[in-house]
Structure formats: C-alpha cells, structure tokens
Design a protein around this motif. Sequence first.
Motif, PDB file in Angstrom:
ATOM      1  N   UNK A 204       0.837  -1.198   0.000  1.00 21.61           N
ATOM      2  CA  UNK A 204       0.000   0.000   0.000  1.00 21.61           C
ATOM      3  C   UNK A 204       0.873   1.249   0.000  1.00 21.61           C
ATOM      4  N   UNK A 205       1.892   1.255   0.830  1.00 23.49           N
ATOM      5  CA  UNK A 205       2.797   2.399   0.916  1.00 23.49           C
ATOM      6  C   UNK A 205       3.484   2.656  -0.424  1.00 23.49           C
ATOM      7  N   UNK A 206       3.969   1.600  -1.042  1.00 24.08           N
ATOM      8  CA  UNK A 206       4.672   1.750  -2.316  1.00 24.08           C
ATOM      9  C   UNK A 206       3.726   2.205  -3.426  1.00 24.08           C
ATOM     10  N   UNK A 207       2.486   1.696  -3.401  1.00 24.77           N
ATOM     11  CA  UNK A 207       1.523   2.097  -4.432  1.00 24.77           C
ATOM     12  C   UNK A 207       1.189   3.580  -4.325  1.00 24.77           C
ATOM     13  N   UNK A 208       0.891   4.039  -3.108  1.00 20.43           N
ATOM     14  CA  UNK A 208       0.512   5.438  -2.924  1.00 20.43           C
ATOM     15  C   UNK A 208       1.698   6.361  -3.196  1.00 20.43           C
ATOM     16  N   UNK A 209       2.867   5.988  -2.699  1.00 16.34           N
ATOM     17  CA  UNK A 209       4.055   6.814  -2.930  1.00 16.34           C
ATOM     18  C   UNK A 209       4.382   6.888  -4.420  1.00 16.34           C
ATOM     19  N   UNK A 210       4.221   5.770  -5.113  1.00 15.25           N
ATOM     20  CA  UNK A 210       4.460   5.772  -6.548  1.00 15.25           C
ATOM     21  C   UNK A 210       3.474   6.651  -7.288  1.00 15.25           C
ATOM     22  N   UNK A 211       2.220   6.617  -6.858  1.00 15.71           N
ATOM     23  CA  UNK A 211       1.175   7.425  -7.489  1.00 15.71           C
ATOM     24  C   UNK A 211       1.453   8.919  -7.346  1.00 15.71           C
ATOM     25  N   UNK A 212       2.046   9.313  -6.204  1.00 17.00           N
ATOM     26  CA  UNK A 212       2.296  10.727  -5.934  1.00 17.00           C
ATOM     27  C   UNK A 212       3.774  11.109  -6.077  1.00 17.00           C
ATOM     28  N   UNK A 213       4.571  10.188  -6.597  1.00 20.70           N
ATOM     29  CA  UNK A 213       5.994  10.443  -6.849  1.00 20.70           C
ATOM     30  C   UNK A 213       6.731  10.842  -5.568  1.00 20.70           C
ATOM     31  N   UNK A 214       6.494  10.053  -4.536  1.00 22.41           N
ATOM     32  CA  UNK A 214       7.126  10.265  -3.236  1.00 22.41           C
ATOM     33  C   UNK A 214       8.042   9.078  -2.944  1.00 22.41           C
ATOM     34  N   UNK A 215       9.212   9.336  -2.392  1.00 29.04           N
ATOM     35  CA  UNK A 215      10.133   8.252  -2.030  1.00 29.04           C
ATOM     36  C   UNK A 215       9.534   7.450  -0.881  1.00 29.04           C
ATOM     37  N   UNK A 216       9.324   6.162  -1.097  1.00 28.37           N
ATOM     38  CA  UNK A 216       8.644   5.342  -0.092  1.00 28.37           C
ATOM     39  C   UNK A 216       9.483   5.109   1.156  1.00 28.37           C
ATOM     40  N   UNK A 217      10.806   5.339   1.066  1.00 34.56           N
ATOM     41  CA  UNK A 217      11.656   5.134   2.243  1.00 34.56           C
ATOM     42  C   UNK A 217      11.847   6.413   3.053  1.00 34.56           C
ATOM     43  N   UNK A 218      11.177   7.501   2.665  1.00 35.52           N
ATOM     44  CA  UNK A 218      11.270   8.745   3.435  1.00 35.52           C
ATOM     45  C   UNK A 218      10.344   8.669   4.643  1.00 35.52           C
ATOM     46  N   UNK A 219      10.523   9.601   5.582  1.00 35.89           N
ATOM     47  CA  UNK A 219       9.639   9.687   6.741  1.00 35.89           C
ATOM     48  C   UNK A 219       8.368  10.398   6.287  1.00 35.89           C
ATOM     49  N   UNK A 220       7.277   9.669   6.206  1.00 35.14           N
ATOM     50  CA  UNK A 220       6.020  10.236   5.722  1.00 35.14           C
ATOM     51  C   UNK A 220       5.289  10.896   6.885  1.00 35.14           C
ATOM     52  N   UNK A 221       5.196  12.220   6.830  1.00 36.00           N
ATOM     53  CA  UNK A 221       4.564  12.993   7.900  1.00 36.00           C
ATOM     54  C   UNK A 221       3.248  13.553   7.373  1.00 36.00           C
TER      55      UNK A 221
END
Length: 399
Positions: A204-221
């Motif tokens: 889920x994290x990788x899918x959403x981060x990929x959709x929004x072009x966000x690095x999945x290994x970053x601290x998501x705040x």
Amino acid sequence: MKYRIKYCVILMARVVFRIFYLFIPVKRNSILFCSFSGMQYTCNPKYIFESLYSRFGRRYEYVWVLDNREKLPGEFMGSVKTVKFRSVKYIYHMMRSEVIVDNVGFESFLPKRSEQLLINTWHGGGAYKKVSADMKMHSEGVKWYIRRVRELSEGTTDFFLSSSRTFTDITSDDFFMDRNCFIPTGMPRNDRFFSSDAGKNLALRQRICGQYHVASDSLLVLYAPTFRNYGANMRNISRDACCPCVENVLEATFGRKVTFLHRRHICRNDTATHPRCENPDIVDFTHYPDMQDLLEIADVLITDYSSSIWDFALTGKPCFLYMPDLAEYRYDRGFYTPLDKWPFPYTESIDGLCGLIASYNVEENARRISAHQKLLGSYEHGHATSRVVEIIEKHTGRT
C-alpha cells in the motif's frame, strides 16, 4: 424567524412524504450508502459496503450517494447504482431502501418507515471537539433549529455505532437519542489497524508513494488539520507545520528525510482554490479518497482537533497536535475531553511543536494512548464491520 419557517417546511414535507409512502413500497434487499452527504466514497459506509459485496455479491441491490459517479471504484461500476445527494432519485431511493447506512445522519424531512433499518456509523471516534447544539459559534436561531430537528429525528435511528463509552454518553445527550440504540462496535474503518500484514502494508505504501511520486523510504509525515466553522482564514496557517524548522527536527529525531503529506479537510472552503505548493517535500494529498490509507502509511501525524487522532492512536505511532488558534476554537466550539487527557501532546506554537518532536519518547507515547483509551472506554477491537454486517443480514433475512 427563518429557522422557524424552515422547521415548519420540514413538518409539512413529512406529511407529504407519508402520502407518497402509500404508493412507493420498500424494496427488499435494497441498501443505500451515503458518506459525508455524497461528497466521498469513504469512511465507515465504504467498509461495510465492501464487506457485504464481498460476501453476497449482487444478491443485494446497492445504491451509493455520490456527487460524481467516477468516485465509485471501477470494479463496482456495473453493479452499483449512484445518485446525487438530495436529487429526486436520491429521495426516491431514501424512501424505498430497506437498509440505509450513513455516516452523518438522516433526513429530517423523511419519516422513517417501519420496514426500514437505519444505521448511523458516524464519522469520528473518541470525544474531542463539540458537535452539540449549544456551541457559542451558533446564533440563538440556529441553536433552536438544531434542537428542534434533533428532537424531531428522535427514534429514527435503529443503530448508532459507538467508538467508546464516553462517545455514547455524550452523543446520546446531544442528539436526544435513546442509549439503547448505541452499539459498542468501534468503527468499521478502524478494523484494519488490528490486522498486521507487513507485506500488504508495504505494498500500500509503495503504491501510494508511486502514485504521488514520493520516495517510499522517506519519513512520511501526514499533516491533516480539521475544519473551522467560525470563518477564520485558514490559508494563513494551513501549511505552518510543514516549515523547515519542523522538517529539520523531525529528521533529527527520527533519522530519515521528511516528506509532508498535506491533507486539507473535506469541509474546507478553499479546497479547490488552494495555491499549489512548489516545495517538493510538501505533497498535496487533499483529494486522495481514503484517509485511513494515509493513516496507515504515515510514520508521523500532525493535526489539531481532528478525531483522526482516535484512529491514529490505534496504530501506536507518534502524533503531535498543533493548535495555533486554540483560544478562539475553545471559545467558539469547545471540547468534550480536557486537552491534557487527549492521547497526544499539544502546543500552540511552531517552537512548541519542535520541542514536542525533539522530546518524543516511545514509552511515554504508549502510556498516553493507553490511558486515554481506558479513560474514554474504547470499544475498538477490530470486529466492527462484521458486527454491522450481521445486523444487516438479520434484518434482511439472510440469517
């Protein structure tokens, strides 16, 4: 005067619709779902619907109230009807549906039919900002109108889902409802936080981060402030918590590069016109459809008076409450539970927010959450959806 006229119109409408009921019978096995007055396909009604659909498929007739049919997931397009909120079709299906599931409340101008089952899932857990009729932000006319409508709707709801003992105590009084209609289920949208599937969560994290072009290994705040009713210009503070000093202390405390997921409330007036942020470390998630997905993938939550803190506390992850307009909010709206008893620490300033983050302690976080859940008498156990499905099955004769 206008609220008294409005109330009289409701009374007359109820008489008219009772006449319509003579010609429009309730249709067996038909279920209508509505979330936030048709603005979203989300929250508790979504999870109840998907559980029913997974179990029974097309053996029920499903109707979703949505302002835009495209919000319905593609897999349901061929088998689920949609109607717009307060359209003629909406009123028709409200009159004929055997079961109605809503997360706000039911239309006061439509009398409940004896064959119908009405389930109010509500849309927030715990007991934080007030929703009572006597809030100072309301004029006397509005207060009178809210009380009259709630009294008129007394007895309409068959079941009201409760997240805690305190929620039942407060809401039964505020809505003039019999305590017996409240059921200690917790919220269906929170069941997911009781099942640990690391692989599913990572996907889920990788899918959403990929959709929004966000690095999945970053601290998501996740920064998700709630709405204001008193007309304050929220644009001035809507991104305050995403400033460089907060970003720096987050990175120093948790040891990872920060990406802010900024989500404005659905009720915010500036949702469509908010200026685009050029900072690549602040990504707008306002229009992501399901808040629970974001709570699940977020490593840290920053919010204010939002009941999302109830949901997020179930994850055990760190949360910080930034309340720059606390004095005004407390005066106009008020709180049910004292702020020092909330599950997470609060502050009114950016410096204070940085201090809370810098002093974060895992054990203290767990202690506060546990104490808060015990104080309110939490009913969250991860089985809310199945409880509601059983109630619907029983009413429709599936069991």
